[in-house]
Write a protein that holds these residues in place. Structure first.
Motif, mmCIF file in Angstrom:
data_model
loop_
_atom_site.group_PDB
_atom_site.id
_atom_site.type_symbol
_atom_site.label_atom_id
_atom_site.label_comp_id
_atom_site.label_asym_id
_atom_site.label_seq_id
_atom_site.Cartn_x
_atom_site.Cartn_y
_atom_site.Cartn_z
ATOM 1 N N ILE A 5 42.799 46.440 40.548
ATOM 2 C CA ILE A 5 43.070 45.535 39.423
ATOM 3 C C ILE A 5 42.887 46.293 38.108
ATOM 4 O O ILE A 5 43.709 46.181 37.188
ATOM 5 N N ILE B 25 38.979 39.723 30.782
ATOM 6 C CA ILE B 25 39.444 39.506 32.147
ATOM 7 C C ILE B 25 38.237 39.450 33.071
ATOM 8 O O ILE B 25 37.377 40.330 33.041
ATOM 9 N N ILE C 235 37.175 39.570 36.938
ATOM 10 C CA ILE C 235 37.665 39.908 38.270
ATOM 11 C C ILE C 235 36.877 39.128 39.317
ATOM 12 O O ILE C 235 35.664 39.261 39.428
ATOM 13 N N SER D 202 40.764 34.559 34.560
ATOM 14 C CA SER D 202 40.270 34.962 35.872
ATOM 15 C C SER D 202 41.393 35.632 36.656
ATOM 16 O O SER D 202 42.543 35.186 36.596
ATOM 17 N N VAL D 203 41.062 36.689 37.396
ATOM 18 C CA VAL D 203 42.035 37.412 38.215
ATOM 19 C C VAL D 203 41.515 37.481 39.650
ATOM 20 O O VAL D 203 40.335 37.735 39.882
ATOM 21 N N SER E 9 44.547 31.837 34.976
ATOM 22 C CA SER E 9 44.125 32.610 36.140
ATOM 23 C C SER E 9 45.357 33.166 36.824
ATOM 24 O O SER E 9 46.457 32.631 36.695
ATOM 25 N N LEU E 10 45.148 34.270 37.537
ATOM 26 C CA LEU E 10 46.192 34.906 38.329
ATOM 27 C C LEU E 10 45.641 35.123 39.731
ATOM 28 O O LEU E 10 44.617 35.786 39.894
ATOM 29 N N ALA E 11 46.292 34.545 40.726
ATOM 30 C CA ALA E 11 45.791 34.655 42.098
ATOM 31 C C ALA E 11 46.916 34.334 43.068
ATOM 32 O O ALA E 11 47.959 33.803 42.690
ATOM 33 N N MET F 264 48.517 42.117 39.185
ATOM 34 C CA MET F 264 47.657 41.094 38.593
ATOM 35 C C MET F 264 46.995 41.624 37.325
ATOM 36 O O MET F 264 46.911 40.921 36.311
ATOM 37 N N GLY F 265 46.501 42.867 37.379
ATOM 38 C CA GLY F 265 45.866 43.456 36.205
ATOM 39 C C GLY F 265 46.831 43.603 35.050
ATOM 40 O O GLY F 265 46.486 43.320 33.894
ATOM 41 N N ALA G 172 47.635 40.147 33.617
ATOM 42 C CA ALA G 172 46.497 39.582 32.883
ATOM 43 C C ALA G 172 46.490 40.076 31.441
ATOM 44 O O ALA G 172 46.277 39.292 30.500
#
Length: 348
Positions: A77, A120, A122, A142-143, A153-155, A291-292, A295
Motif C-alpha cells: 500500500i 491515510i 492502513i 481508511s485503506v 475508504s478503499l477496500a 489502493m495506495g 487514496a
C-alpha cells in the motif's frame, strides 16, 4: 503562548525530549511519552514546526498511519502512496503504532503540526478521537478496511472475497475445509471474511471448522495445530492472510504433509509473501498498490470539499491459483485457471 519549554517543565523532561515525542522520533520510554502527552493535553500545546523554519510548503505532506498489520500488506500500500505522492510533489510521513495504539494520537498530532494535506489509515477505521486529533481541516481515509461509517475508504468486498475462495475449494472437491482466521476482535475485516466462509460452507451443507491467529506468521502454526487436532483429515486450509498461509505451508511440510497433494492451502491478499514460499500460494488478491495510489488521489481531491462526501469505494478482488491448491487426492482435478477476476460494484 505555551512553549516547548513549558511542556518540558510540566513533564519533567528536557525540551529536546519533548521535540522527539512530538515528531514521532525514538529515544525515550513509554512512561516518558505518557508524561509528555499528558503535559501537551494539560497545556493545550500546539507545536508549529513550520513557523520555526520548516522548509516544507504548507500542505506538502501526506501522513500514513499503519497499526499492527502484515508488513508485506502495508509495504505494498505504501508503494502506491509514495509513487502517487511523489508524482504530485508531496512527501510521505509514516507512523507505525506497534502494539500500543496509544501512539496513534501522537502521530496524528504530528501530522497536524506538519499541516498534512491528508492522512491515510492502513487497515484501521476512522474514530472520533482520530478525527478530533487531526482537526476539521485535514481529510482522512481508511485503506484495506471498510470502517462502516461515511468517511472515505478503499477496500474490497471482504465477505464476497472469502466466499469466492471457499467456493473454489469446494468446486475443487474439498469437503473438509478449515478456516484460519485473524484476530476475532477485528470485526471490520476478520468477522466479515468469516461470514463469507460460513455462507459458502452452509450453502454446500458442509461443517465449518474455524481457529484464530492474528494474521501474522508466528500465530499460524499453533492455530494450525488446533485445526488438525479437531480434524486430522482436513484436505484444505483457507488462511485469511498470506503470512499465515505461508506459515501453514511451512508447518505442514515440517510435519511431513505434502502440499497440495495431501492438503491444499489458500491465502489472502496476494502480497509478495505469496510467491516467497514453495509451492507458491493460491490466494485472494487485493489491489494493494492501486489502493495506495487512489487514496492519495482522493485525499487531494477532498481538499476542495468535505472529505466525508466522498464516501466508501469498493474495488475488485481476484482469485489467483498457483501451486498450493489442487483437488483432493481421491478426486479428479476440475479445470483450473491462473487468474479469475471477481469485479464488485464501485461507488465513487
Amino acid at each position: 503562548m505555551t512553549t516547548i519549554r513549558d511542556v518540558a517543565k510540566v513533564a519533567g523532561v528536557s525540551p529536546a525530549t519533548v521535540s522527539r515525542v512530538v515528531n514521532g522520533l525514538a529515544g525515550y520510554s513509554a512512561e516518558t511519552r505518557r508524561r509528555v502527552d499528558d503535559a501537551i493535553r494539560e497545556l493545550s500545546y500546539e507545536p508549529d514546526t513550520l513557523a520555526r523554519g520548516l522548509k516544507t510548503k504548507q500542505g506538502a505532506v501526506i501522513g500514513v498511519l499503519a497499526p499492527v498489520v502484515s508488513d508485506a500488506l502495508a509495504s505494498e500500500i505504501m508503494s502506491g502512496v509514495e509513487s502517487a505522492a511523489r508524482q504530485r510533489g508531496y512527501s510521505v510521513m509514516l507512523g507505525r503504532t506497534g502494539p500500543n495504539s496509544a501512539y496513534a494520537a501522537s502521530y496524528l498530532r504530528t501530522f497536524r503540526t506538519y499541516r498534512a494535506a491528508g492522512v491515510i489509515l492502513i487497515s484501521a477505521a476512522v474514530t472520533a478521537d482520530m478525527r478530533r486529533a487531526l482537526g476539521s481541516g485535514i481529510p482522512v481515509m481508511s485503506v484495506a478496511i471498510r470502517d462502516g461509517a461515511q468517511f472515505p475508504s478503499l477496500a474490497i468486498d471482504d465477505e464476497a472475497a472469502a466466499y469466492d475462495g471457499t467456493r473454489r475449494l469446494i468446486t475443487l472437491g474439498h469437503r473438509r475445509i478449515g478456516l484460519l482466521a485473524g484476530d476475532p476482535a477485528s470485526t471490520l475485516v476478520n468477522t466479515v471474511r468469516k461470514r463469507g466462509y460460513l455462507r459458502a460452507m452452509t450453502e454446500a451443507r458442509l461443517d465449518p471448522l474455524i481457529e484464530h491467529g492474528n494474521s501474522l506468521y508466528d500465530s499460524a502454526p499453533p492455530a494450525l495445530g488446533r485445526l488438525l487436532a479437531r480434524d486430522a483429515g482436513l484436505t484444505a486450509v483457507f488462511a485469511l492472510s498470506d503470512e499465515m498461509a505461508a506459515a501453514v505451508v511451512n508447518e505442514l511440510q515440517r510435519k511431513g504433509r505434502i502440499v497440495p497433494d495431501e492438503i491444499s492451502v489458500l491465502g489472502f491478499d496476494n502480497t509478495r509473501t505469496s510467491t516467497h514460499v514453495y509451492p507458491a500460494l493460491s490466494t485472494i488478491a487485493q489491489p494493494l498498490e492501486r489502493m495506495g495510489q487512489l487514496a492519495v488521489e482522493r485525499l487531494l481531491a477532498a481538499e476542495d470539499g468535505p472529505a466525508g462526501a466522498l464516501g466508501p469505494r469498493i474495488l475488485a478482488h481476484r482469485l489467483i491459483e498457483r501451486g498450493s491448491t489442487s483437488a483432493p487426492a481421491d478426486r479428479t482435478t476440475p479445470s483450473r485457471t491462473t487468474s479469475t477476476t471477481h469485479p464488485t460494484k464501485e461507488n465513487s
